[in-house]
Structures are given as structure tokens and as C-alpha cells.
Design a protein around this motif. Structure first.
Motif, PDB file in Angstrom:
ATOM      1  N   MET A  50      -5.615   1.420   1.718  1.00 15.95           N
ATOM      2  CA  MET A  50      -5.541   2.937   2.107  1.00 15.95           C
ATOM      3  C   MET A  50      -6.216   3.613   0.819  1.00 15.95           C
ATOM      4  SD  MET A  50      -4.385   5.559   3.820  1.00 15.95           S
ATOM      5  CE  MET A  50      -3.241   4.690   5.169  1.00 15.95           C
ATOM      6  N   PRO A  51      -7.451   4.233   0.916  1.00 18.32           N
ATOM      7  CA  PRO A  51      -7.906   5.069   0.137  1.00 18.32           C
ATOM      8  C   PRO A  51      -7.093   6.314  -0.554  1.00 18.32           C
ATOM      9  CG  PRO A  51      -9.508   4.833   1.870  1.00 18.32           C
ATOM     10  CD  PRO A  51      -8.163   4.478   2.221  1.00 18.32           C
ATOM     11  N   ALA A  52      -7.120   6.349  -1.984  1.00 18.31           N
ATOM     12  CA  ALA A  52      -6.321   7.425  -2.512  1.00 18.31           C
ATOM     13  C   ALA A  52      -6.518   8.719  -2.223  1.00 18.31           C
ATOM     14  CB  ALA A  52      -6.784   7.482  -4.036  1.00 18.31           C
ATOM     15  N   ALA A  53      -7.393   9.044  -1.528  1.00 21.99           N
ATOM     16  CA  ALA A  53      -7.672  10.463  -0.761  1.00 21.99           C
ATOM     17  C   ALA A  53      -6.988  10.591   0.473  1.00 21.99           C
ATOM     18  CB  ALA A  53      -9.205  10.617  -0.770  1.00 21.99           C
ATOM     19  N   ARG A  54      -6.725   9.586   0.996  1.00 20.97           N
ATOM     20  CA  ARG A  54      -5.911   9.511   2.229  1.00 20.97           C
ATOM     21  C   ARG A  54      -4.422   9.370   1.840  1.00 20.97           C
ATOM     22  NH1 ARG A  54      -8.201   5.850   6.774  1.00 20.97           N
ATOM     23  NH2 ARG A  54      -6.575   6.561   7.847  1.00 20.97           N
ATOM     24  N   ARG A  55      -3.987   9.177   0.929  1.00 22.96           N
ATOM     25  CA  ARG A  55      -2.690   9.283   0.555  1.00 22.96           C
ATOM     26  C   ARG A  55      -1.969  10.341   0.298  1.00 22.96           C
ATOM     27  NH1 ARG A  55      -2.813   4.485  -3.878  1.00 22.96           N
ATOM     28  NH2 ARG A  55      -4.723   3.573  -2.938  1.00 22.96           N
ATOM     29  N   ASP A  56      -1.698  11.003   1.466  1.00 26.62           N
ATOM     30  CA  ASP A  56      -1.382  12.570   1.231  1.00 26.62           C
ATOM     31  C   ASP A  56       0.259  12.842   1.279  1.00 26.62           C
ATOM     32  OD1 ASP A  56      -1.102  11.908   3.767  1.00 26.62           O
ATOM     33  OD2 ASP A  56      -2.582  13.478   4.452  1.00 26.62           O
ATOM     34  N   TRP A  57       1.039  11.896   1.372  1.00 28.39           N
ATOM     35  CA  TRP A  57       2.528  12.065   1.466  1.00 28.39           C
ATOM     36  C   TRP A  57       2.969  12.492   0.032  1.00 28.39           C
ATOM     37  CZ3 TRP A  57       5.566   8.109   5.085  1.00 28.39           C
ATOM     38  CH2 TRP A  57       5.195   7.944   6.130  1.00 28.39           C
ATOM     39  N   ASN A  58       3.858  13.473   0.254  1.00 28.71           N
ATOM     40  CA  ASN A  58       4.482  13.872  -1.056  1.00 28.71           C
ATOM     41  C   ASN A  58       6.187  13.435  -0.766  1.00 28.71           C
ATOM     42  OD1 ASN A  58       5.961  15.641   0.586  1.00 28.71           O
ATOM     43  ND2 ASN A  58       4.408  17.357  -0.157  1.00 28.71           N
ATOM     44  N   PRO A 106       6.634  -1.204   1.768  1.00 37.32           N
ATOM     45  CA  PRO A 106       5.376  -0.796   1.203  1.00 37.32           C
ATOM     46  C   PRO A 106       4.629  -0.396   2.531  1.00 37.32           C
ATOM     47  CG  PRO A 106       5.755  -2.962   0.168  1.00 37.32           C
ATOM     48  CD  PRO A 106       7.038  -2.514   1.142  1.00 37.32           C
ATOM     49  N   ASP A 107       5.082  -0.534   3.862  1.00 38.66           N
ATOM     50  CA  ASP A 107       4.357   0.180   4.782  1.00 38.66           C
ATOM     51  C   ASP A 107       4.304   1.594   4.996  1.00 38.66           C
ATOM     52  OD1 ASP A 107       3.597  -2.443   5.918  1.00 38.66           O
ATOM     53  OD2 ASP A 107       5.104  -2.453   7.456  1.00 38.66           O
ATOM     54  N   LEU A 108       5.477   2.012   4.327  1.00 41.73           N
ATOM     55  CA  LEU A 108       5.637   3.563   4.295  1.00 41.73           C
ATOM     56  C   LEU A 108       5.103   4.168   2.838  1.00 41.73           C
ATOM     57  CD1 LEU A 108       9.129   4.024   5.599  1.00 41.73           C
ATOM     58  CD2 LEU A 108       6.948   4.525   6.655  1.00 41.73           C
ATOM     59  N   SER A 109       5.613   3.257   1.892  1.00 40.66           N
ATOM     60  CA  SER A 109       5.185   3.958   0.482  1.00 40.66           C
ATOM     61  C   SER A 109       3.646   3.804   0.026  1.00 40.66           C
ATOM     62  CB  SER A 109       5.862   2.996  -0.595  1.00 40.66           C
ATOM     63  OG  SER A 109       5.451   1.498  -0.569  1.00 40.66           O
ATOM     64  N   ARG A 110       2.835   2.990   0.923  1.00 39.92           N
ATOM     65  CA  ARG A 110       1.274   3.228   0.867  1.00 39.92           C
ATOM     66  C   ARG A 110       0.632   4.513   1.130  1.00 39.92           C
ATOM     67  NH1 ARG A 110      -2.015   0.758   5.245  1.00 39.92           N
ATOM     68  NH2 ARG A 110      -0.864   1.187   7.156  1.00 39.92           N
ATOM     69  N   PHE A 111       1.586   5.316   1.741  1.00 42.69           N
ATOM     70  CA  PHE A 111       0.872   6.407   2.022  1.00 42.69           C
ATOM     71  C   PHE A 111       1.279   7.706   1.184  1.00 42.69           C
ATOM     72  CE2 PHE A 111       1.427   4.677   6.436  1.00 42.69           C
ATOM     73  CZ  PHE A 111       0.275   4.578   6.796  1.00 42.69           C
ATOM     74  N   VAL A 112       2.130   7.321   0.262  1.00 43.20           N
ATOM     75  CA  VAL A 112       2.661   8.367  -0.768  1.00 43.20           C
ATOM     76  C   VAL A 112       1.625   8.247  -1.981  1.00 43.20           C
ATOM     77  CG1 VAL A 112       4.521   8.953  -2.287  1.00 43.20           C
ATOM     78  CG2 VAL A 112       4.939   7.500  -0.128  1.00 43.20           C
ATOM     79  N   ARG A 113       1.490   9.465  -2.620  1.00 48.58           N
ATOM     80  CA  ARG A 113       0.391   9.770  -3.669  1.00 48.58           C
ATOM     81  C   ARG A 113       1.069   9.288  -4.846  1.00 48.58           C
ATOM     82  NH1 ARG A 113       0.784  16.443  -3.073  1.00 48.58           N
ATOM     83  NH2 ARG A 113       3.023  16.648  -4.268  1.00 48.58           N
ATOM     84  N   SER A 114       2.204   9.059  -5.228  1.00 46.71           N
ATOM     85  CA  SER A 114       2.644   8.690  -6.487  1.00 46.71           C
ATOM     86  C   SER A 114       3.965   8.113  -6.517  1.00 46.71           C
ATOM     87  CB  SER A 114       2.632  10.262  -7.373  1.00 46.71           C
ATOM     88  OG  SER A 114       3.633  11.024  -7.152  1.00 46.71           O
TER      89      SER A 114
END
Length: 461
Positions: A1-9, A225-233
């Protein structure tokens, strides 16, 4: 998942958990504690202990997903190898299919109660076939079909569905808690019911109950990790999980304990199944509203939390035989094999099954934590996780240290339960499984280390 697409806060992470925590199995598992002899206060201690342990495990296991942006089925190759990873992925798929079946069956009970209220002739379909009535078979068929229809609309619509389902369940649970306080003339009588467990029995049952509550979410401790990979930090995933899991659970589960306590005062015995409470109260409006809420809650959790992960697991194991749609249909079909109508009728049965699930998944959690923190030192070579060669490959795609650690731990845990070798080990099986598997795996890999090719929040494939 590219960093630009990890937009979950943190708020996105929290709301996802809020939507999953509000489900009928979590309610019944918490409420059923009173039915096996715990006091209301002891139930709260059990819930708090279980969710604290879960949250800590998920915080640490989520870090790899957030750092590298990769899901569980890729991360697990680091410890098990590309072919060996099929073992933990298969176990997770089995657990997800099992939970789909249990949730769908609970929703079928609610649908059966609604149809009995709307159509008096429905109750006449009480002839039994293969262990349950015709009316329940029909209710199950309709509920299975409804899961299939909603699941076919994709994950984005399901997420929107969950945004409404979570608050609705909380509202209905809050109203039911108000009823509990009203019928008991305050909260005092709700906590006056004494514990029926004492001494060694109390502590063994306490540990087993904590392990059973963990069993509800043991699969998520593995595949977080299936969920946390979408989180930005990392900060966002820690705060989001802290709010979404333990805080929401501490708000929701005491409601189930209050309601169950009220049934003791009102009816003379604990009723842990919310459908049975609706039937006992015998108010058509309440049955319709409460039953619909149970169904919505089951659908919101089941499709996104069980059917979709299990379908992707099947796709990962059998890429030539399945696509996502075929995998989803296979999950619906295989779910019947859990036969919940034969055992989902008493809290003791539920806790026994939950303990088995916790024992089965604990070694995977322990191996993942040991691999990422003690062997890899939080450093992974992403490109090598996607190829059948290199340091993650092992022997013909199998890293036997992980396989051995998992099998040894499983034999030990199952042996302790089957042969009654130790009541303490059996009651604390998840904790023992995480520690033992991690220790064995670390000892078998004490010289392994990989160079770092990823960066915090960096781009991953």
C-alpha cells in the motif's frame, strides 16, 4: 500500500472497531458470564482484563502493517515462508468461516422471532429436521441469502452500512439498559447478585473466561495488519485502537451485564441470549425493533469481518480455483459445517469453543511478534516477501522453525485440555500459547537478522 494511499487517521481506525465490537456474540459472551456463576462486578473485571490484553497484542502486531503497508498474508511469509504461510492463513480462514456461521445463526434466531411475531402461523412450522425446526432452517436460508446479497455489493458499501449499524446498536443497548435500571429501581440490585464461584474454582474460571473473551477477537490479533496498513502513522493506529476496542467494549459490554442482571431480578434466572429476552418480554414492538437491530449488527460485522477475509484467504490458498465471488459463496456454504444449532444453546458450550479458538490462534500471534521484534528487529525486505527465494524462502518455501514452534505449542495446549494435565494451562491457554510459541521460535532463530529496506510510513507494494 503506497504511503500516499494510507489515509486513515485515528478516528477512521476507531470507527471500524466500533462497528465490529457491537455484535451479538460479544454481547452473549459477556452476558453468559453471569449464567455460569460470576457476579456482575467480576464480569466487569473479566472484560477489562481480556480487552486490555487484546489491545496490547494488537498494538504491537499492527506496527508492521502500518510501517510497511502490507497485509497479514504477506507479513506471515517472513516467519513461515511463502508456502508455509498457507498453514496460518488456512487456520485464520477456518476461524473466520466459523464466526460467520455463529453470527449468522444468531441473526437467524432474531429473524425467526420477528417472523413469529408478524405471522402467527410461522410458529406452526415446528417439526424438527437434523436437529432443529423447519422454521429455523427457513430463517437460516433467508439469512444466508441476505449475507450473500449484501456481500456482493462490495466493501465500500459495507463500511457505509457499519457507520449506521454501530450507533443503532448502542442506542438500542442503551434503551435496554434503561429498562434494566427501571425494573430494578436503580443499579443497586443489579450488583447485589452474589458470585456462585469461590476459591480455586473462581480463579480457574476467571482465567478461562478471560481466555474465552479473547477468543472472540483472537483472529483479529493475528490479522490486524489488514487494517493497520491503511493507517497513516503509528500514533494513529495506537490511539484509534485504544478508543475503538477497549473503550467501546467497556461501554458496550457492561450494558449486556446490566441487562442480564435485570433478567435475574425480573424473571428469577439469568437470560444471556437477547432473542430469548425479547421473547420473554413478549412485546411485539420491542421484538421487531430488537430483532432488527440484532440482524443489522450481525450483517455489519459478518460481511466485512468474516466473509471478506475468509474469501481472500481462500483466494490466497487456491488462486487458480477461486476469485473473490467464488470464495464468498464457498464461505457461505462451508459455514453450515459449523452446525451452531447443535451447540449454541448454553454459555458453557460457547466458552469451550472460544477457548479452542484462542488456543489455536495464540501460536500464530506469538510467532509473528517474536519474528518481527526479536528476530527481524522491525526490519523487513519487502521485495523478498513476494518471491520464492531468498532469506524468507526456507526449505522449499517452508520455514520449519515457525511450523515446529506452532505444532509443538498446539500439541502442548490441546494435550493439556484433552488429558487434563493442568487446569491452569487450560484456563490461560491464549497467554501460554503466545509466550511458548514465541519463545520456541526465537530460540530456533536466534542468529537471524535482515537489513532494513523500508521506512516508517514509506511506500510498500
Amino acid at each position: 500500500m503506497p504511503a500516499a494511499r494510507r489515509d486513515w487517521n485515528w478516528f477512521n481506525m476507531a470507527t471500524v472497531w466500533m462497528g465490529m465490537v457491537h455484535n451479538v456474540v460479544a454481547y452473549e459472551a459477556a452476558a453468559g458470564l453471569m449464567a455460569i456463576g460470576f457476579s456482575a462486578l467480576q464480569c466487569l473485571y473479566i472484560i477489562g482484563t481480556a480487552y486490555l490484553a487484546l489491545c496490547v497484542a494488537m498494538w504491537f502486531n499492527a506496527r508492521s502493517g502500518t510501517r510497511y503497508g502490507i497485509p497479514f498474508c504477506v507479513i506471515i511469509r517472513s516467519s513461515f515462508g511463502p508456502r508455509g504461510a498457507m498453514l496460518p492463513i488456512g487456520l485464520r480462514a477456518i476461524c473466520a468461516i466459523f464466526w460467520f456461521s455463529v453470527q449468522a445463526y444468531a441473526a437467524s434466531q432474531a429473524l425467526n422471532a420477528i417472523l413469529s411475531t408478524l405471522w402467527p402461523g410461522w410458529a406452526d412450522l415446528d417439526q424438527h429436521i437434523a436437529g432443529q425446526s423447519i422454521q429455523m432452517w427457513l430463517a437460516m436460508a433467508m439469512m444466508w441469502a441476505l449475507h450473500g446479497v449484501i456481500g456482493a455489493h462490495g466493501v465500500h458499501r459495507i463500511r457505509n452500512f457499519e457507520l449506521y449499524a454501530g450507533p443503532l446498536v448502542l442506542i438500542v443497548a442503551g434503551v435496554a439498559s434503561g429498562w434494566a435500571i427501571y425494573v430494578c429501581h436503580g443499579v443497586g440490585p443489579l450488583f447485589d447478585q452474589p458470585s456462585q464461584l469461590h476459591g480455586t474454582t473462581l480463579w480457574l474460571k476467571f482465567g478461562a473466561a478471560v481466555t474465552s473473551i479473547i477468543g472472540i477477537w483472537a483472529s483479529y490479533a493475528v490479522n490486524i495488519p489488514d487494517l493497520s496498513r491503511f493507517v497513516r502513522s503509528q500514533r494513529d493506529q495506537v490511539i484509534g485502537q485504544a478508543i475503538g476496542l477497549p473503550l467501546t467494549a467497556i461501554l458496550f459490554t457492561p450494558m449486556s451485564i446490566l441487562i442480564t442482571s435485570a433478567t435475574v431480578v425480573q424473571f428469577g434466572y439469568p437470560i444471556w441470549n437477547p432473542v430469548d429476552i425479547l421473547i420473554k418480554i413478549n412485546n411485539p414492538a420491542l421484538t421487531l425493533a430488537g430483532g432488527a437491530t440484532i440482524i443489522i449488527a450481525a450483517l455489519s460485522v459478518n460481511v466485512a469481518g468474516n466473509i471478506m477475509p475468509a474469501a481472500y484467504d481462500l483466494l490466497s490458498i487456491f488462486p487458480r480455483q477461486f476469485d473473490f465471488n467464488r470464495g464468498s459463496k464457498m464461505v457461505l456454504f462451508l459455514g453450515i459445517g459449523a452446525v451452531p444449532w447443535l451447540w449454541f444453546d448454553h454459555p458453557e458450550n460457547i466458552y469451550m469453543v472460544l477457548n479452542i479458538i484462542a488456543s489455536t490462534l495464540a501460536p500464530i500471534t506469538g510467532i509473528m511478534l517474536a519474528d518481527y521484534y526479536f528476530i527481524r528487529h522491525q526490519k523487513l525486505q519487502l521485495n523478498l516477501l513476494y518471491v520464492f527465494s531468498g532469506p524468507y524462502y526456507g526449505q522449499n518455501g517452508w520455514r520449519m522453525s515457525a511450523v515446529a514452534a506452532m505444532l509443538i505449542t498446539l500439541f502442548f495446549l490441546y494435550g493439556a485440555q484433552v488429558f487434563h494435565m493442568s487446569a491452569v494451562i487450560s484456563s490461560m491457554s491464549w497467554f501460554v500459547g503466545v509466550a511458548l510459541s514465541g519463545l520456541i521460535y526465537a530460540l530456533l532463530n536466534d542468529k537471524t537478522e535482515m537489513p532494513d529496506t523500508g521506512q516508517e510510513g514509506g511506500e510498500a507494494g
